[in-house]
Write a protein that holds these residues in place. Structure first.
Motif, PDB file in Angstrom:
ATOM      1  N   LEU A 129       0.835  -1.192   0.000  1.00 56.46           N
ATOM      2  CA  LEU A 129       0.000   0.000   0.000  1.00 56.46           C
ATOM      3  C   LEU A 129       0.872   1.245   0.000  1.00 56.46           C
ATOM      4  N   VAL A 130       0.306   2.335  -0.451  1.00 58.58           N
ATOM      5  CA  VAL A 130       0.972   3.633  -0.334  1.00 58.58           C
ATOM      6  C   VAL A 130       0.103   4.535   0.527  1.00 58.58           C
ATOM      7  N   PHE A 131       0.712   5.575   1.053  1.00 60.74           N
ATOM      8  CA  PHE A 131      -0.024   6.507   1.905  1.00 60.74           C
ATOM      9  C   PHE A 131      -1.146   7.147   1.083  1.00 60.74           C
ATOM     10  N   PRO A 132      -2.401   7.007   1.525  1.00 61.70           N
ATOM     11  CA  PRO A 132      -3.520   7.578   0.761  1.00 61.70           C
ATOM     12  C   PRO A 132      -3.522   9.108   0.851  1.00 61.70           C
ATOM     13  N   LEU A 133      -3.281   9.766  -0.249  1.00 63.10           N
ATOM     14  CA  LEU A 133      -3.203  11.223  -0.243  1.00 63.10           C
ATOM     15  C   LEU A 133      -4.530  11.861   0.148  1.00 63.10           C
ATOM     16  N   ALA A 134      -5.634  11.127  -0.041  1.00 62.51           N
ATOM     17  CA  ALA A 134      -6.938  11.681   0.333  1.00 62.51           C
ATOM     18  C   ALA A 134      -7.027  11.964   1.822  1.00 62.51           C
ATOM     19  N   ILE A 135      -6.220  11.276   2.615  1.00 58.16           N
ATOM     20  CA  ILE A 135      -6.224  11.522   4.058  1.00 58.16           C
ATOM     21  C   ILE A 135      -5.857  12.978   4.360  1.00 58.16           C
ATOM     22  N   LEU A 136      -5.059  13.565   3.490  1.00 60.06           N
ATOM     23  CA  LEU A 136      -4.626  14.942   3.723  1.00 60.06           C
ATOM     24  C   LEU A 136      -5.783  15.933   3.612  1.00 60.06           C
ATOM     25  N   GLN A 137      -6.925  15.484   3.097  1.00 63.04           N
ATOM     26  CA  GLN A 137      -8.107  16.333   3.064  1.00 63.04           C
ATOM     27  C   GLN A 137      -8.780  16.412   4.429  1.00 63.04           C
ATOM     28  N   LEU A 138      -8.485  15.447   5.291  1.00 61.04           N
ATOM     29  CA  LEU A 138      -9.204  15.304   6.561  1.00 61.04           C
ATOM     30  C   LEU A 138      -8.494  16.102   7.650  1.00 61.04           C
ATOM     31  N   THR A 139      -8.623  17.393   7.573  1.00 60.19           N
ATOM     32  CA  THR A 139      -7.837  18.277   8.443  1.00 60.19           C
ATOM     33  C   THR A 139      -8.352  18.336   9.872  1.00 60.19           C
ATOM     34  N   ASN A 140      -9.455  17.643  10.167  1.00 62.77           N
ATOM     35  CA  ASN A 140      -9.941  17.575  11.548  1.00 62.77           C
ATOM     36  C   ASN A 140      -9.398  16.358  12.294  1.00 62.77           C
ATOM     37  N   LEU A 141      -8.588  15.556  11.619  1.00 64.88           N
ATOM     38  CA  LEU A 141      -8.031  14.373  12.278  1.00 64.88           C
ATOM     39  C   LEU A 141      -7.193  14.760  13.493  1.00 64.88           C
ATOM     40  N   THR A 142      -7.414  14.032  14.577  1.00 67.06           N
ATOM     41  CA  THR A 142      -6.551  14.166  15.753  1.00 67.06           C
ATOM     42  C   THR A 142      -5.694  12.921  15.958  1.00 67.06           C
ATOM     43  N   THR A 143      -6.152  11.793  15.418  1.00 70.14           N
ATOM     44  CA  THR A 143      -5.410  10.536  15.544  1.00 70.14           C
ATOM     45  C   THR A 143      -5.313   9.858  14.190  1.00 70.14           C
ATOM     46  N   LEU A 144      -4.086   9.547  13.769  1.00 69.35           N
ATOM     47  CA  LEU A 144      -3.851   8.817  12.529  1.00 69.35           C
ATOM     48  C   LEU A 144      -2.847   7.712  12.827  1.00 69.35           C
ATOM     49  N   GLN A 145      -3.325   6.482  12.781  1.00 69.89           N
ATOM     50  CA  GLN A 145      -2.463   5.342  13.051  1.00 69.89           C
ATOM     51  C   GLN A 145      -2.578   4.346  11.904  1.00 69.89           C
ATOM     52  N   LEU A 146      -1.491   4.166  11.193  1.00 64.43           N
ATOM     53  CA  LEU A 146      -1.406   3.226  10.080  1.00 64.43           C
ATOM     54  C   LEU A 146      -0.259   2.273  10.389  1.00 64.43           C
ATOM     55  N   LYS A 147      -0.539   1.277  11.212  1.00 63.50           N
ATOM     56  CA  LYS A 147       0.511   0.420  11.760  1.00 63.50           C
ATOM     57  C   LYS A 147       0.543  -0.944  11.075  1.00 63.50           C
ATOM     58  N   SER A 148       1.744  -1.364  10.682  1.00 62.43           N
ATOM     59  CA  SER A 148       1.979  -2.735  10.212  1.00 62.43           C
ATOM     60  C   SER A 148       1.046  -3.123   9.072  1.00 62.43           C
ATOM     61  N   ILE A 149       0.914  -2.252   8.073  1.00 63.58           N
ATOM     62  CA  ILE A 149       0.022  -2.553   6.952  1.00 63.58           C
ATOM     63  C   ILE A 149       0.778  -2.529   5.619  1.00 63.58           C
ATOM     64  N   ASN A 150       2.092  -2.682   5.676  1.00 64.04           N
ATOM     65  CA  ASN A 150       2.913  -2.751   4.461  1.00 64.04           C
ATOM     66  C   ASN A 150       2.867  -1.464   3.642  1.00 64.04           C
ATOM     67  N   LEU A 151       2.888  -0.337   4.300  1.00 64.77           N
ATOM     68  CA  LEU A 151       2.995   0.933   3.586  1.00 64.77           C
ATOM     69  C   LEU A 151       4.375   1.059   2.965  1.00 64.77           C
ATOM     70  N   VAL A 152       4.418   1.481   1.714  1.00 63.64           N
ATOM     71  CA  VAL A 152       5.684   1.727   1.026  1.00 63.64           C
ATOM     72  C   VAL A 152       5.682   3.158   0.498  1.00 63.64           C
ATOM     73  N   GLY A 153       6.802   3.550  -0.068  1.00 61.08           N
ATOM     74  CA  GLY A 153       6.906   4.900  -0.597  1.00 61.08           C
ATOM     75  C   GLY A 153       7.291   5.885   0.487  1.00 61.08           C
ATOM     76  N   GLU A 154       7.104   7.149   0.206  1.00 59.92           N
ATOM     77  CA  GLU A 154       7.538   8.204   1.119  1.00 59.92           C
ATOM     78  C   GLU A 154       6.368   8.811   1.886  1.00 59.92           C
ATOM     79  N   ILE A 155       6.684   9.387   3.022  1.00 60.74           N
ATOM     80  CA  ILE A 155       5.694  10.162   3.762  1.00 60.74           C
ATOM     81  C   ILE A 155       5.412  11.427   2.953  1.00 60.74           C
ATOM     82  N   PRO A 156       4.145  11.771   2.715  1.00 63.11           N
ATOM     83  CA  PRO A 156       3.845  12.957   1.902  1.00 63.11           C
ATOM     84  C   PRO A 156       4.509  14.214   2.452  1.00 63.11           C
TER      85      PRO A 156
END
Length: 396
Positions: A129-156
């Motif tokens: 998986l890659v970091f879903p760029l759509a998450i960056l639309q969710l500016t009210n997020l207080t908690t973002l945890q993407l643990k152990s899910i085979n994320l590849v690529g770079e942090i946006p």
């Protein structure tokens, strides 16, 4: 879908066709784009993706969590999260996010075994998986945890837009590249965990702006360069974990002035220089792990002021001189490793006050003299012992 069905639908007004397909789960609707050129155009529009996803998303949801219990109880949001947020076309990801603008929590973690299918919310550990760029639309997020899910690529690079985050974790993935400087814009962060990835480059100085941090975990990456001097500004930090990297240079003295610290994990790097007397300021610390570096000089007497200490590992460095008698003041100490240094002289009699000590390793030094009684008592009680050329090892 049969050719006759396709032909029948193709004669309907596009608005009606869109209404029909919008009732299909998004992952199935998207597959029908291959039926014909007109279907591909229709089902690839932003308008359709918004219409389609709205039927399977509850906009009142304030969180997305990956617990198996919630997945079974609330089928809609969780059943399609894998496709909508991680695998769908960009317009689907964006459409899905547009329904969740009030979302405050995303917690996605994999608990299954690779190759055994998903354990929660449809995420398969075998997939990449890659970091879903759509998450960056969710500016009210207080908690973002993407643990152990085979994320590849770079942090946006624009991760800093999520300015309301208090907890950000992408632990145990395969992320590469550097830590983006924009992470310093997340001024509300209390916890930042990017450990066990393949991140490289220096720790950005901008990270020092995160003055509310209580937990900083960057361990087990490929980070290089020095520890930023600005780390001393973390006045709320409790856990500093940058172990198993390639960090070099001295540990900034100001790090030892963070009196809130409970643990320092800087082991297995290439850090050099001496251990300053300011280490004695860490009176709330319970674990200090600085082993497997290139630290040198004598051990400061002020080490005895860390009265809460339970575990101290300074082994596999280049420390010299005598063991400070003040270590005997650490009466709550359970675990002490000073092996593989260049320490000389006798083991201080003050060690007799370390009544709770159950792990001691002093081997690989040039110590001499009779061990204190507390060590002799431990030998008599049957604890393993090695005495080779005045090198001492005691390990229960």
């Amino acid at each position: 879908m049969s050719p006759s069905s396709v032909a029948s639908l193709s004669h309907l007004p596009s608005e009606i066709t869109a209404q029909i397909f919008s009732w299909l789960p998004p992952n199935k609707a998207a597959k029908h784009r291959s039926l014909s050129r007109s279907f591909n155009l229709l089902l690839s529009t932003k308008h359709f993706s918004i219409q389609n996803t709205l039927r399977f998303v509850d906009p009142s949801e304030s969180s997305i969590a990956s617990s198996k219990q919630r997945c079974e109880m609330e089928s809609g949001t969780f059943r399609h999260l894998d496709f909508l947020l991680f695998r769908g076309p960009l317009h689907y990801q964006s459409a899905y996010a547009s329904h969740l603008m009030n979302l405050t929590t995303i917690e996605v973690l994999s608990r299954g075994k690779p190759g055994h299918g998903p354990d929660s919310i449809g995420l398969n550990e075998a997939a990449v998986l890659v970091f879903p760029l759509a998450i960056l639309q969710l500016t009210n997020l207080t908690t973002l945890q993407l643990k152990s899910i085979n994320l590849v690529g770079e942090i946006p690079t624009s991760i800093g837009v999520l300015k309301n985050l208090t907890s950000l974790s992408m632990l145990n993935n395969s992320l590469t590249g550097s830590i983006p400087p924009s992470i310093g814009n997340l001024g509300q962060l209390v916890r930042l965990d990017l450990a066990i990835n393949q991140l490289s480059g220096p720790i950005p100085i901008e990270i020092c702006a995160l003055v509310n941090l209580e937990v900083l975990h960057l361990g087990n990456n490929q980070l290089t360069g020095g520890i930023p001097v600005g780390f001393g500004g973390f006045r709320k930090l409790r856990w500093l974990c940058c172990e198993l990297n390639q960090l070099s240079g001295p540990i900034p003295v100001d790090v030892f002035n963070i009196t809130t610290l409970r643990g320092i994990f800087l082991n297995s790097n290439q850090l050099s220089g001496s251990l300053p007397k300011e280490v004695g300021n860490l009176q709330n610390a319970i674990w200090i792990l600085l082993h497997e570096n290139q630290l040198d000089g004598s051990l400061p007497h002020e080490i005895g002021r860390m009265r809460s200490l339970e575990k101290l590992q300074l082994n596999d460095n280049c420390f010299s001189g005598e063991i400070p008698a003040e270590i005997g003041d650490l009466t709550g100490l359970l675990h002490l490793e000073l092996q593989e240094n260049q320490l000389t002289g006798a083991i201080p009699e003050e060690f007799n006050r370390l009544e709770d000590l159950n792990h001691l390793n002093l081997s690989g030094n040039k110590l001499s003299g009779r061990p204190p009684q507390v060590i002799l008592d431990m030998i008599e009680s049957g604890v393993g012992w090695c005495n080779n050329n005045a090198d001492l090892l005691l390990d229960s």
